[in-house]
Enzyme design. Structure first.
Site, PDB file in Angstrom:
ATOM      1  N   TRP A  84      12.664   1.298   1.534  1.00 49.70           N
ATOM      2  CA  TRP A  84      11.216   1.340   1.765  1.00 49.70           C
ATOM      3  C   TRP A  84      10.734   0.090   2.478  1.00 49.70           C
ATOM      4  O   TRP A  84       9.891   0.160   3.371  1.00 49.70           O
ATOM      5  CB  TRP A  84      10.455   1.556   0.461  1.00 49.70           C
ATOM      6  N   ASP A 130       3.887  -3.445  -1.668  1.00 48.12           N
ATOM      7  CA  ASP A 130       4.103  -2.021  -1.918  1.00 48.12           C
ATOM      8  C   ASP A 130       4.525  -1.883  -3.383  1.00 48.12           C
ATOM      9  O   ASP A 130       5.623  -2.259  -3.760  1.00 48.12           O
ATOM     10  CB  ASP A 130       5.205  -1.508  -0.981  1.00 48.12           C
ATOM     11  N   LYS A 138       4.786   8.316  -8.205  1.00 48.06           N
ATOM     12  CA  LYS A 138       5.865   7.739  -9.011  1.00 48.06           C
ATOM     13  C   LYS A 138       5.388   7.458 -10.431  1.00 48.06           C
ATOM     14  O   LYS A 138       6.058   7.775 -11.388  1.00 48.06           O
ATOM     15  CB  LYS A 138       6.374   6.439  -8.378  1.00 48.06           C
TER      16      LYS A 138
HETATM   17  C1  PLP Z   1       8.394   6.579  -2.656  1.00 45.32           C
HETATM   18  C2  PLP Z   1       8.106   5.275  -2.053  1.00 45.32           C
HETATM   19  C3  PLP Z   1       7.481   5.168  -0.807  1.00 45.32           C
HETATM   20  C4  PLP Z   1       7.127   6.376   0.035  1.00 45.32           C
HETATM   21  O1  PLP Z   1       6.041   7.016  -0.486  1.00 45.32           O
HETATM   22  P1  PLP Z   1       5.377   8.289   0.248  1.00 45.32           P
HETATM   23  O2  PLP Z   1       4.136   8.481  -0.558  1.00 45.32           O
HETATM   24  O3  PLP Z   1       6.365   9.402   0.113  1.00 45.32           O
HETATM   25  O4  PLP Z   1       5.120   7.943   1.647  1.00 45.32           O
HETATM   26  C5  PLP Z   1       7.204   3.908  -0.319  1.00 45.32           C
HETATM   27  N1  PLP Z   1       7.528   2.816  -1.013  1.00 45.32           N
HETATM   28  C6  PLP Z   1       8.133   2.875  -2.224  1.00 45.32           C
HETATM   29  C7  PLP Z   1       8.464   1.619  -2.956  1.00 45.32           C
HETATM   30  C8  PLP Z   1       8.442   4.108  -2.774  1.00 45.32           C
HETATM   31  O5  PLP Z   1       9.049   4.175  -3.971  1.00 45.32           O
END
Ligand code: PLP
Length: 356
Positions: A101, A168, A192
């Site tokens: 990511w 993030d 998540k």
């Molecule tokens: C799942 C995830 C993403 C991507 O998320 P989307 O909503 O599918 O774009 C980005 N960063 C992290 C840390 C993730 O776990």
């Protein structure tokens, strides 16, 4: 009985949240209408937006200097919206590469400026969080990924950043207390640890909005979304509502300290078993192990399908590792009960008896 749900995302939500969410689809707040069939500008939904925003602020301990946005396009859209809104043409931003990511975020900077990767654990298959690096003071911001969902590493200490810190937090938001004031921008896809897929939470210091000076499409402009209270267009009403219910649940459980203690206990139970059990190997440096996504492998590769089969038999689902790394991944998000981890540990112990 429900299965023990170890999926990495979309992922487990508290049972009470699912029940309330289901009820809202039939009859929202005794309005005799479904949440799905009322205007996002109705009083009922405006109250949901207001409460969602204030719960986010309360849980992060932040005030009026921050805007709380509920956007679409996933966390992945933030990879480009951040440099697009913040970085001036040709300017640089610092990034730490801790996995898939983080790499995705780095890749998207090039259309707007320069990403300087100041530290990376790539040569170690992302098995640790980099520690010794210096943060360039001429970069516009430092971007980190708090929890590495795929490889299973997690920051246990935040970098002391002399420049704005962007994070993030998609896979560990609200899993532990975080002082939001340390950050200038936090973002997370809801699916998540917060709610269903379809909404992305962005918390941004107002002073950072519009910093790039760039002409932006309306839908990609933080300042416009902030001005319109995330209602420039129709927001994803149901994912926002469920996220609000999850935040209420966090408070009802006693808040983030209590949630963090629950998560610590679950992670300890599982890591202790991985370290003890002769059939399995933990892949991440111990001090950087994620409390959310526990990644491990079978000592003998031919055990891999056998163990997944044993998990399935015990109603433990979602344990296959990410398709890019293989092995196993047990995601222990907030809503997962200790009892589910205990069940998985029992499967591992039985597996050892049969296969060691
Ligand atoms: C799942 C995830 C993403 C991507 O998320 P989307 O909503 O599918 O774009 C980005 N960063 C992290 C840390 C993730 O776990």
């Amino acid at each position: 009985m429900k299965k023990h749900n170890f999926y990495a995302g979309p992922a487990i939500l508290p049972e009470i949240v699912l029940k309330e969410a289901a009820q809202s689809i039939i009859n929202f707040n005794n309005s005799e209408l479904s949440l799905l069939e009322i205007s996002h500008r109705s009083k009922g939904f405006e109250a949901v937006m207001d409460e969602s925003e204030s719960l986010v602020k309360e849980l992060l301990g932040i005030g009026e200097e921050y805007a709380v946005l509920f956007l679409t396009g996933g966390a992945s859209s933030q990879f480009f919206m951040i440099p697009m809104n913040i970085l001036k043409d040709g300017e640089k931003a610092a990034y730490i590469n801790t996995g898939v990511w983080a790499s995705g975020a780095i890749k998207e900077v090039k259309n707007f400026g320069i990403a300087e990767v100041i530290a990376s654990s790539e040569s170690d298959q992302f098995r640790h969080i980099p520690k010794n690096y210096s943060i360039p003071t001429d970069a516009a911001y430092l971007h980190i990924t708090s929890n590495n969902t795929i490889y299973g590493s997690q920051y246990q200490h935040w970098p002391e950043s002399p420049i704005p810190l962007v994070c993030d937090m998609s896979s560990d938001l609200f899993s532990r207390p975080v002082d939001g004031n340390k950050f200038d921008l936090i973002y997370a896809g809801a699916q998540k640890n917060l709610g269903p897929a379809g909404v992305t939470l962005v918390v941004i210091k107002k002073s950072l909005m519009g910093r790039s000076g760039r002409k932006l499409p309306s839908m990609l402009n933080y300042a416009l979304h902030a001005e319109k209270g995330s209602m420039y267009n129709t927001p994803p009403v149901f994912p926002i509502y469920v996220s609000m219910l999850t935040m209420r649940w966090i408070k009802s459980m006693g808040g983030l300290e209590v949630i963090a203690n629950r998560n610590e206990a679950k992670a300890k139970l599982l890591y202790d078993e991985i370290d003890r059990n002769s059939c399995f190997v933990g892949t991440v440096a111990k001090e950087d192990r994620s409390r959310m996504n526990v990644v491990f492998t079978a000592r003998h590769q031919d055990h891999e399908p056998l163990f997944l089969e044993a998990c399935n038999k015990a109603n433990c689902v979602g344990l296959a590792g990410h398709r890019s790394v293989g092995g196993f991944r047990a995601s222990l998000y907030n809503a997962l009960e200790l009892e589910s981890v205990a069940t998985l540990v029992q499967v591992m112990q039985d597996f050892e008896k049969d296969h060691a």
